[in-house]
Design a protein around this motif. Sequence first.
Motif, mmCIF file in Angstrom:
data_model
loop_
_atom_site.group_PDB
_atom_site.id
_atom_site.type_symbol
_atom_site.label_atom_id
_atom_site.label_comp_id
_atom_site.label_asym_id
_atom_site.label_seq_id
_atom_site.Cartn_x
_atom_site.Cartn_y
_atom_site.Cartn_z
ATOM 1 N N THR A 99 5.217 17.503 3.028
ATOM 2 C CA THR A 99 6.582 17.623 3.229
ATOM 3 C C THR A 99 6.074 18.908 4.611
ATOM 4 N N ARG A 100 4.376 19.213 4.782
ATOM 5 C CA ARG A 100 4.774 19.888 5.761
ATOM 6 C C ARG A 100 3.220 19.641 6.810
ATOM 7 N N SER A 101 2.909 19.610 8.123
ATOM 8 C CA SER A 101 1.778 19.423 8.636
ATOM 9 C C SER A 101 0.378 18.988 7.748
ATOM 10 N N ILE A 102 0.046 17.893 7.635
ATOM 11 C CA ILE A 102 -1.177 18.286 6.345
ATOM 12 C C ILE A 102 -2.668 19.320 6.634
ATOM 13 N N THR A 103 -2.258 18.923 7.558
ATOM 14 C CA THR A 103 -3.512 21.136 8.577
ATOM 15 C C THR A 103 -3.255 22.237 8.378
ATOM 16 N N SER A 104 -2.095 21.969 7.914
ATOM 17 C CA SER A 104 -1.341 23.345 7.593
ATOM 18 C C SER A 104 -1.924 24.073 5.913
ATOM 19 N N TYR A 105 -2.209 23.377 5.457
ATOM 20 C CA TYR A 105 -2.470 23.589 3.776
ATOM 21 C C TYR A 105 -3.567 24.243 3.694
ATOM 22 N N THR A 305 -11.656 13.335 15.314
ATOM 23 C CA THR A 305 -12.053 14.455 14.655
ATOM 24 C C THR A 305 -11.861 15.313 15.138
ATOM 25 N N THR A 306 -11.489 15.275 16.778
ATOM 26 C CA THR A 306 -11.518 17.082 17.560
ATOM 27 C C THR A 306 -10.647 17.242 17.728
ATOM 28 N N ILE A 307 -9.582 16.134 17.553
ATOM 29 C CA ILE A 307 -7.873 15.988 17.478
ATOM 30 C C ILE A 307 -7.855 17.320 16.516
ATOM 31 N N TYR A 308 -8.216 16.479 15.078
ATOM 32 C CA TYR A 308 -7.454 17.114 13.701
ATOM 33 C C TYR A 308 -8.627 18.914 13.340
ATOM 34 N N LEU A 309 -10.007 18.870 14.468
ATOM 35 C CA LEU A 309 -10.655 20.029 14.914
ATOM 36 C C LEU A 309 -9.750 21.472 14.545
ATOM 37 N N ILE A 310 -8.756 20.948 16.255
ATOM 38 C CA ILE A 310 -7.969 22.064 16.771
ATOM 39 C C ILE A 310 -6.871 21.931 15.408
ATOM 40 N N GLY A 311 -6.037 20.386 14.743
ATOM 41 C CA GLY A 311 -5.164 21.071 13.995
ATOM 42 C C GLY A 311 -5.493 22.218 13.084
ATOM 43 N N LEU A 312 -6.943 22.057 12.831
ATOM 44 C CA LEU A 312 -7.017 22.701 11.668
ATOM 45 C C LEU A 312 -7.405 24.630 11.885
ATOM 46 N N ILE A 313 -7.649 24.282 13.181
ATOM 47 C CA ILE A 313 -7.561 25.383 13.688
ATOM 48 C C ILE A 313 -5.939 26.765 14.032
ATOM 49 N N VAL A 314 -5.577 25.625 14.658
ATOM 50 C CA VAL A 314 -4.099 25.977 15.285
ATOM 51 C C VAL A 314 -2.940 26.216 14.615
ATOM 52 N N ARG A 315 -3.015 26.941 12.985
ATOM 53 C CA ARG A 315 -1.976 27.074 12.427
ATOM 54 C C ARG A 315 -0.781 26.939 12.193
ATOM 55 N N ARG A 316 0.001 26.777 13.609
ATOM 56 C CA ARG A 316 1.598 26.779 14.226
ATOM 57 C C ARG A 316 1.973 25.630 15.272
ATOM 58 N N LYS A 317 1.605 24.557 14.400
ATOM 59 C CA LYS A 317 1.337 24.061 15.561
ATOM 60 C C LYS A 317 3.290 22.300 15.351
ATOM 61 N N PRO A 318 3.445 22.288 16.392
ATOM 62 C CA PRO A 318 4.649 20.935 16.377
ATOM 63 C C PRO A 318 4.366 19.992 15.985
ATOM 64 N N ARG A 319 5.341 19.676 15.485
ATOM 65 C CA ARG A 319 5.837 18.371 14.316
ATOM 66 C C ARG A 319 6.621 17.755 15.406
ATOM 67 N N VAL A 320 6.062 16.467 15.423
ATOM 68 C CA VAL A 320 7.257 15.244 15.111
ATOM 69 C C VAL A 320 8.401 14.517 14.134
ATOM 70 N N GLY A 321 9.368 15.072 13.161
ATOM 71 C CA GLY A 321 9.606 15.084 12.606
ATOM 72 C C GLY A 321 9.188 15.879 11.140
ATOM 73 N N ARG A 322 8.694 14.587 10.668
ATOM 74 C CA ARG A 322 7.851 15.727 8.920
ATOM 75 C C ARG A 322 6.220 15.503 9.581
ATOM 76 N N VAL A 323 6.209 15.256 10.460
ATOM 77 C CA VAL A 323 4.229 15.133 10.486
ATOM 78 C C VAL A 323 3.632 15.293 12.044
#
Length: 345
Positions: A99-105, A305-323
């Motif tokens: 429903t939201r970015s998977i790295t937000s959970y 992997t680094t991109i996802y590491l940033i995504g896990l640290i930055v909790r509020r991130k832009p989304r493209v649609g639901r992704v």
Amino acid sequence: MEGSEATLAANLGAFAVSAAVVWYAGSRLAYLSDALSDRLHLAKSLVGLLFLSLATSLPEVATTLTGAVQQNSDLVLNNLFGGIALQTAILAMSDFWATRSITSYPRKANHALEAMLVVLLLSIVLIFTQLGERISLAEVGLGSVIVAAVYGGAIALLRWYDDASDWVPVDLPDPDPLPFPAPTGLREESLRALFWHTALAVLLILVFGLALVLLADRIAEQSGLGTSFVGVTLLAGATSLPELTTSLTAVRIGAYTMAISNIFGSNLIMVVLIFPADLLYRKSPILNDASLTVDLSLTFGILVTTIYLIGLIVRRKPRVGRVGLDSVLVLICFATSLWVYYLAR
């Protein structure tokens, strides 16, 4: 020519059937892992890291060790490291079902730590592929030994950190309710029955996962594609199919942390397999035979992997649609890697 085309068509058909069996078994395994984690009161991230990632990595384990025994360093290295970016892209594809970015959970830093450890191990391997294995004992290089030691420490650290609570993000989304019921009667099954069902699913993944690997190799020969290109695309894709189906199913039932740990845990296993492969490869330290494609796959593995590491640290991130934007960037990087592999073949 016609016989060759018929043989290729038959192998493609067998590949599709094997893929369907692996897909079913992987989906079933995700349900079973979720049920077992609830029944045994285990964290889903721990189940994903220590059990699900190992079960879905069995085709990679068998392929790697077989390739090493056959002294086929090209198959071993390209299969192992070509699968890193692919499996991370699988997590990005799973984001379409969240429903939201998977790295937000995630509610703990476990997954960020897992990502950092993947980057650490890939960086160590990249150093030794560039520098060369200058120190070895019985044709086993220092690099693979260091990777094995760091992996052991990483698992111990992750197991210890699973109970830690010194990093608590705020404003977290609640896990989604199940969009459809779990398989009928699964939660009413006895613990023993769950273990038997799990063992059967794992066996199907191993047997038909190996069939995918053998068929991918035959298809590669008949199609005329380069072995390096096939190793980081078709072969890595065949062995990564269990991760795809288990991750998608885990996300669909709301087990987000299990899906993330499944992918990062599988990537950690992919890297540490270089040690047993080096033990079985007797020509020289196996990292000395790394090609340009291997170096590129390591680099892309670090990048995604680094991109996802940033995504896990930055909790509020832009989304493209639901992704999440991080998942979009990972998919772009993976698509770019395929083009680069093709150019370097």
